[in-house]
Design a protein around this motif. Sequence first.
Motif, PDB file in Angstrom:
ATOM      1  N   GLN A 155       0.830  -1.208   0.000  1.00 47.23           N
ATOM      2  CA  GLN A 155       0.000   0.000   0.000  1.00 47.23           C
ATOM      3  C   GLN A 155       0.863   1.257   0.000  1.00 47.23           C
ATOM      4  OE1 GLN A 155      -2.124   0.935   3.553  1.00 47.23           O
ATOM      5  NE2 GLN A 155      -3.589   2.243   2.498  1.00 47.23           N
ATOM      6  N   LEU A 156       1.856   1.305   0.874  1.00 45.41           N
ATOM      7  CA  LEU A 156       2.729   2.486   0.954  1.00 45.41           C
ATOM      8  C   LEU A 156       3.546   2.672  -0.328  1.00 45.41           C
ATOM      9  CD1 LEU A 156       3.960   2.145   4.636  1.00 45.41           C
ATOM     10  CD2 LEU A 156       2.392   3.875   3.725  1.00 45.41           C
ATOM     11  N   ALA A 157       4.113   1.586  -0.823  1.00 46.49           N
ATOM     12  CA  ALA A 157       4.941   1.686  -2.034  1.00 46.49           C
ATOM     13  C   ALA A 157       4.113   2.124  -3.234  1.00 46.49           C
ATOM     14  CB  ALA A 157       5.608   0.343  -2.311  1.00 46.49           C
ATOM     15  N   PHE A 158       2.956   1.500  -3.422  1.00 44.66           N
ATOM     16  CA  PHE A 158       2.132   1.816  -4.591  1.00 44.66           C
ATOM     17  C   PHE A 158       1.614   3.252  -4.540  1.00 44.66           C
ATOM     18  CE2 PHE A 158       0.735  -2.926  -4.881  1.00 44.66           C
ATOM     19  CZ  PHE A 158       2.036  -3.292  -5.149  1.00 44.66           C
ATOM     20  N   SER A 159       1.352   3.748  -3.342  1.00 46.39           N
ATOM     21  CA  SER A 159       0.856   5.126  -3.235  1.00 46.39           C
ATOM     22  C   SER A 159       1.933   6.140  -3.635  1.00 46.39           C
ATOM     23  CB  SER A 159       0.345   5.417  -1.827  1.00 46.39           C
ATOM     24  OG  SER A 159       1.414   5.455  -0.912  1.00 46.39           O
ATOM     25  N   LYS A 160       3.203   5.729  -3.574  1.00 46.77           N
ATOM     26  CA  LYS A 160       4.311   6.637  -3.919  1.00 46.77           C
ATOM     27  C   LYS A 160       4.893   6.380  -5.318  1.00 46.77           C
ATOM     28  CE  LYS A 160       4.310   8.603   0.092  1.00 46.77           C
ATOM     29  NZ  LYS A 160       3.753   9.941   0.201  1.00 46.77           N
ATOM     30  N   LEU A 161       4.622   5.201  -5.883  1.00 43.77           N
ATOM     31  CA  LEU A 161       5.213   4.867  -7.181  1.00 43.77           C
ATOM     32  C   LEU A 161       4.662   5.748  -8.302  1.00 43.77           C
ATOM     33  CD1 LEU A 161       5.432   0.973  -7.558  1.00 43.77           C
ATOM     34  CD2 LEU A 161       7.280   2.624  -7.690  1.00 43.77           C
ATOM     35  N   ARG A 162       5.551   6.116  -9.190  1.00 41.16           N
ATOM     36  CA  ARG A 162       5.149   6.863 -10.376  1.00 41.16           C
ATOM     37  C   ARG A 162       4.760   5.893 -11.489  1.00 41.16           C
ATOM     38  NH1 ARG A 162      10.110  11.193 -10.431  1.00 41.16           N
ATOM     39  NH2 ARG A 162       9.451  12.291  -8.569  1.00 41.16           N
ATOM     40  N   GLN A 163       4.098   6.421 -12.488  1.00 38.31           N
ATOM     41  CA  GLN A 163       3.758   5.628 -13.669  1.00 38.31           C
ATOM     42  C   GLN A 163       5.027   4.951 -14.192  1.00 38.31           C
ATOM     43  OE1 GLN A 163       0.824   4.930 -15.022  1.00 38.31           O
ATOM     44  NE2 GLN A 163       1.712   3.769 -16.707  1.00 38.31           N
ATOM     45  N   SER A 164       4.937   3.661 -14.498  1.00 38.88           N
ATOM     46  CA  SER A 164       6.029   2.837 -15.019  1.00 38.88           C
ATOM     47  C   SER A 164       7.140   2.573 -14.002  1.00 38.88           C
ATOM     48  CB  SER A 164       6.625   3.442 -16.302  1.00 38.88           C
ATOM     49  OG  SER A 164       5.631   3.523 -17.291  1.00 38.88           O
ATOM     50  N   GLY A 165       6.881   2.845 -12.718  1.00 40.55           N
ATOM     51  CA  GLY A 165       7.871   2.611 -11.681  1.00 40.55           C
ATOM     52  C   GLY A 165       8.087   1.130 -11.408  1.00 40.55           C
ATOM     53  N   SER A 166       9.099   0.832 -10.577  1.00 36.41           N
ATOM     54  CA  SER A 166       9.451  -0.542 -10.212  1.00 36.41           C
ATOM     55  C   SER A 166       9.305  -0.748  -8.710  1.00 36.41           C
ATOM     56  CB  SER A 166      10.892  -0.846 -10.615  1.00 36.41           C
ATOM     57  OG  SER A 166      11.050  -0.789 -12.011  1.00 36.41           O
ATOM     58  N   PHE A 167       9.013  -1.966  -8.332  1.00 41.55           N
ATOM     59  CA  PHE A 167       8.814  -2.354  -6.935  1.00 41.55           C
ATOM     60  C   PHE A 167       9.521  -3.688  -6.722  1.00 41.55           C
ATOM     61  CE2 PHE A 167       5.784  -4.600  -3.924  1.00 41.55           C
ATOM     62  CZ  PHE A 167       6.184  -3.943  -2.778  1.00 41.55           C
ATOM     63  N   ILE A 168      10.374  -3.767  -5.707  1.00 43.97           N
ATOM     64  CA  ILE A 168      11.092  -4.999  -5.383  1.00 43.97           C
ATOM     65  C   ILE A 168      10.818  -5.315  -3.927  1.00 43.97           C
ATOM     66  CG2 ILE A 168      13.350  -6.116  -5.212  1.00 43.97           C
ATOM     67  CD1 ILE A 168      14.335  -4.056  -7.317  1.00 43.97           C
ATOM     68  N   TYR A 195      13.378 -12.616  -4.047  1.00 49.78           N
ATOM     69  CA  TYR A 195      12.937 -11.260  -4.341  1.00 49.78           C
ATOM     70  C   TYR A 195      12.028 -11.294  -5.562  1.00 49.78           C
ATOM     71  CZ  TYR A 195      16.342  -9.662  -0.997  1.00 49.78           C
ATOM     72  OH  TYR A 195      17.029  -9.448   0.157  1.00 49.78           O
ATOM     73  N   MET A 196      10.957 -10.518  -5.487  1.00 46.53           N
ATOM     74  CA  MET A 196      10.071 -10.366  -6.637  1.00 46.53           C
ATOM     75  C   MET A 196      10.324  -8.965  -7.193  1.00 46.53           C
ATOM     76  SD  MET A 196       7.939 -11.519  -8.759  1.00 46.53           S
ATOM     77  CE  MET A 196       7.580 -13.099  -8.066  1.00 46.53           C
ATOM     78  N   VAL A 197      10.686  -8.920  -8.444  1.00 43.75           N
ATOM     79  CA  VAL A 197      10.974  -7.661  -9.130  1.00 43.75           C
ATOM     80  C   VAL A 197       9.783  -7.351 -10.027  1.00 43.75           C
ATOM     81  CG1 VAL A 197      12.576  -6.430 -10.640  1.00 43.75           C
ATOM     82  CG2 VAL A 197      13.445  -8.199  -9.074  1.00 43.75           C
ATOM     83  N   CYS A 198       9.088  -6.273  -9.717  1.00 51.06           N
ATOM     84  CA  CYS A 198       7.877  -5.865 -10.446  1.00 51.06           C
ATOM     85  C   CYS A 198       8.196  -4.571 -11.198  1.00 51.06           C
ATOM     86  CB  CYS A 198       6.735  -5.611  -9.463  1.00 51.06           C
ATOM     87  SG  CYS A 198       6.466  -6.945  -8.287  1.00 51.06           S
ATOM     88  N   ARG A 199       7.982  -4.600 -12.512  1.00 52.08           N
ATOM     89  CA  ARG A 199       8.339  -3.434 -13.338  1.00 52.08           C
ATOM     90  C   ARG A 199       7.143  -2.930 -14.137  1.00 52.08           C
ATOM     91  NH1 ARG A 199      13.848  -6.077 -14.970  1.00 52.08           N
ATOM     92  NH2 ARG A 199      15.166  -5.141 -13.386  1.00 52.08           N
ATOM     93  N   THR A 200       7.191  -1.639 -14.420  1.00 52.33           N
ATOM     94  CA  THR A 200       6.218  -0.928 -15.251  1.00 52.33           C
ATOM     95  C   THR A 200       4.851  -0.872 -14.550  1.00 52.33           C
ATOM     96  OG1 THR A 200       7.403  -1.847 -17.167  1.00 52.33           O
ATOM     97  CG2 THR A 200       5.426  -0.567 -17.615  1.00 52.33           C
ATOM     98  N   PHE A 201       4.807  -0.096 -13.485  1.00 49.54           N
ATOM     99  CA  PHE A 201       3.608   0.116 -12.676  1.00 49.54           C
ATOM    100  C   PHE A 201       2.558   0.897 -13.453  1.00 49.54           C
ATOM    101  CE2 PHE A 201       1.527   2.826  -9.310  1.00 49.54           C
ATOM    102  CZ  PHE A 201       0.852   1.807  -8.668  1.00 49.54           C
ATOM    103  N   ASP A 202       1.292   0.489 -13.328  1.00 48.31           N
ATOM    104  CA  ASP A 202       0.170   1.179 -13.971  1.00 48.31           C
ATOM    105  C   ASP A 202      -0.543   2.029 -12.920  1.00 48.31           C
ATOM    106  OD1 ASP A 202      -2.150   2.026 -15.253  1.00 48.31           O
ATOM    107  OD2 ASP A 202      -2.486   0.085 -16.233  1.00 48.31           O
ATOM    108  N   ARG A 203      -0.069   3.251 -12.783  1.00 45.07           N
ATOM    109  CA  ARG A 203      -0.607   4.155 -11.759  1.00 45.07           C
ATOM    110  C   ARG A 203      -2.088   4.448 -11.985  1.00 45.07           C
ATOM    111  NH1 ARG A 203       0.807   5.739  -7.545  1.00 45.07           N
ATOM    112  NH2 ARG A 203      -0.323   7.340  -6.512  1.00 45.07           N
ATOM    113  N   GLN A 204      -2.490   4.602 -13.222  1.00 44.11           N
ATOM    114  CA  GLN A 204      -3.889   4.914 -13.529  1.00 44.11           C
ATOM    115  C   GLN A 204      -4.809   3.782 -13.052  1.00 44.11           C
ATOM    116  OE1 GLN A 204      -4.623   5.674 -17.678  1.00 44.11           O
ATOM    117  NE2 GLN A 204      -6.743   6.294 -17.326  1.00 44.11           N
TER     118      GLN A 204
END
Length: 126
Positions: free
Chosen positions: A9-22, A93-102
């Motif tokens: 929740q915290l990471a996704f609220s701060k991630l920009r469009q196309s961001g990555s999350f690990i 580790y799970m590497v998640c790339r290209t976040f869809d902020r919309q």
Amino acid sequence: WALTVKECQLAFSKLRQSGSFIFRFGWRGMGGADVDRHPSGEAVHPSLLAKYLQEEEWYTSLTHWLFSILKSLFKTLRPFKSEYVHQADVSFYMVCRTFDRQKFEQCNWSAKLQRAYDELTSCEDE
């Protein structure tokens, strides 16, 4: 699980469009192994086995729920495990790339993740 949900929740609220999350994730489960025996070969008492199987059921359900969210919000999901460190450990580790902020905002995932966190933190441990 509550910590993992809050982390998302915290990471996704701060991630920009196309961001990555690990993040680090660990699978806990018997996975169809000889479930009435401990890895040491010792027999597992039936009441303890029942508790393990019950725990594995909810753990599997929550894992599927989490990864379905990740799959809907990220274009690419890739597991990563070092060849040299923590080989005996079930975590990776799970590497998640290209976040869809919309999509995150349109589907109101922040509120849904907060609701899941609230439920998990209010559960009674048996």
